[in-house]
Write a protein that holds these residues in place. Structure first.
Motif, short mmCIF file in Angstrom:
data_model
loop_
_atom_site.label_atom_id
_atom_site.label_comp_id
_atom_site.label_asym_id
_atom_site.label_seq_id
_atom_site.Cartn_x
_atom_site.Cartn_y
_atom_site.Cartn_z
N GLY A 60 0.82 -1.21 0.00
CA GLY A 60 0.00 0.00 0.00
C GLY A 60 0.85 1.26 0.00
O GLY A 60 2.05 1.22 -0.28
N SER A 61 0.21 2.37 0.33
CA SER A 61 0.93 3.65 0.30
C SER A 61 0.65 4.50 1.53
O SER A 61 0.89 5.70 1.52
N ASN A 62 0.14 3.89 2.60
CA ASN A 62 -0.20 4.66 3.80
C ASN A 62 0.96 4.73 4.79
O ASN A 62 0.80 4.51 5.98
N PHE A 63 2.16 4.99 4.26
CA PHE A 63 3.34 5.15 5.11
C PHE A 63 4.34 6.04 4.41
O PHE A 63 4.27 6.27 3.20
N ASP A 64 5.29 6.56 5.19
CA ASP A 64 6.35 7.41 4.65
C ASP A 64 7.54 6.52 4.30
O ASP A 64 8.19 5.96 5.18
N PRO A 65 7.87 6.37 3.01
CA PRO A 65 8.94 5.45 2.62
C PRO A 65 10.35 6.00 2.84
O PRO A 65 11.32 5.27 2.67
N MET A 66 10.47 7.27 3.21
CA MET A 66 11.79 7.88 3.34
C MET A 66 12.44 7.49 4.67
O MET A 66 11.85 7.66 5.73
N ALA A 67 13.65 6.96 4.59
CA ALA A 67 14.41 6.60 5.78
C ALA A 67 15.86 6.39 5.37
O ALA A 67 16.17 6.18 4.20
N THR A 68 16.76 6.46 6.36
CA THR A 68 18.19 6.28 6.06
C THR A 68 18.51 4.83 5.70
O THR A 68 19.44 4.57 4.95
N ASP A 69 17.75 3.88 6.24
CA ASP A 69 17.96 2.47 5.93
C ASP A 69 16.66 1.71 6.17
O ASP A 69 15.71 2.24 6.75
N ALA A 70 16.64 0.44 5.75
CA ALA A 70 15.42 -0.36 5.83
C ALA A 70 15.00 -0.63 7.28
O ALA A 70 13.81 -0.60 7.61
N PHE A 73 13.40 2.38 8.77
CA PHE A 73 12.06 2.51 8.20
C PHE A 73 11.08 1.58 8.91
O PHE A 73 9.99 1.99 9.32
N LEU A 74 11.47 0.31 9.08
CA LEU A 74 10.57 -0.65 9.73
C LEU A 74 10.34 -0.31 11.20
O LEU A 74 9.22 -0.44 11.70
N MET A 75 11.38 0.15 11.90
CA MET A 75 11.22 0.51 13.30
C MET A 75 10.32 1.74 13.47
O MET A 75 9.62 1.87 14.46
#
Length: 199
Positions: A60-70, A73-75
Motif C-alpha cells: 500500500g501507500s499509507n506510510f512514509d517510505p523515506m528513511a536512512t535504511d530499511a 524505516f521498519l522501526m
C-alpha cells in the motif's frame, strides 16, 4: 516440529519406568519437550502470519517510505510487527533446538557418550543463535525481549479485547504446563502400557 511433537518419546526398553523416580523424570522431560515443541509451532505460525500481513501492508501507500535504511524505516513505521517477527522467529528456533536436545538426551540415554555429544552440539547451536544478534551489531537478545514485552503490554494492546484474550489464553496455557510438571498421576509413556496396569 509437528511430527516431533506427536512421536514417541524415548525408548521404553531403556527408559527407567520401573521406579517412581524414573517415571517422574520421564514425565517431566515429556512435558518440557511437548511445551517447547508447542511453542515452536505457535510462534512460527505467528511469524508467518505477521510477515504475510506486513507484506500486504507494504504494497500500500499509507506510510512514509523515506528513511536512512530499511531497519530504521521498519522501526519507525512498523515497530510492533518488525520486533515481533524478529523475537518470535528467534524464539521458535531456540525452543525447537532445545526440545530436540532434550529428546536426543532421552532417546540415547543407553549410550551416554552419544547422548552428550548430540545434546552438546544442539546446545552449541542454540548459543550461536543467541550470540548472532551481538555479532551482527544488533541490540542483543536481552534488549529484543525487553522491547517485545514493552510493545506486547503497550496501552493500545491492552485496550484491545482480542489482544487481552490472547494474553490470557497464553498465560492459561503456561499455567497448565506448570501443573503438568507437578502432576503425579499422568502416565509418562502414553504409547506403552499404563502405569496402573503394569503394577
Amino acid at each position: 516440529a509437528m511430527s516431533q511433537l506427536w512421536s514417541s518419546f524415548g525408548d521404553p526398553k531403556v527408559s527407567d519406568l520401573d521406579s517412581s523416580g524414573g517415571r517422574r523424570k520421564t514425565q517431566r522431560l515429556r512435558v518440557i519437550f511437548t511445551a517447547l515443541m508447542s511453542i515452536t509451532v505457535a510462534v512460527q505460525f505467528s511469524v508467518i502470519f505477521t510477515a504475510t500481513a506486513m507484506s500486504v501492508q507494504l504494497l500500500g501507500s499509507n506510510f512514509d517510505p523515506m528513511a536512512t535504511d530499511a531497519i530504521s524505516f521498519l522501526m519507525r513505521e512498523y515497530e510492533y510487527p518488525y520486533t515481533t517477527t524478529r523475537f518470535e522467529f528467534l524464539l521458535g528456533l531456540l525452543t525447537f533446538m532445545s526440545g530436540i536436545a532434550i529428546k536426543s538426551w532421552e532417546t540415547f540415554s543407553a549410550l551416554p557418550t552419544l547422548a552428550r555429544a548430540s545434546t552438546l552440539l544442539l546446545v552449541a547451536t542454540v548459543a550461536k543463535m543467541v550470540a548472532f544478534d551481538f555479532i551482527m551489531s544488533f541490540d542483543g537478545i536481552v534488549v529484543l525481549v525487553k522491547e517485545w514485552l514493552r510493545l506486547q503490554f503497550a496501552k493500545p494492546m491492552l485496550m484491545d479485547p482480542i489482544s487481552l484474550t490472547s494474553i490470557g489464553l497464553a498465560a492459561a496455557a503456561f499455567y497448565q504446563y506448570i501443573r503438568a510438571l507437578t502432576d503425579t498421576t499422568s502416565d509418562p509413556d502414553p504409547h506403552g502400557p499404563s502405569v496402573e496396569n503394569s503394577s
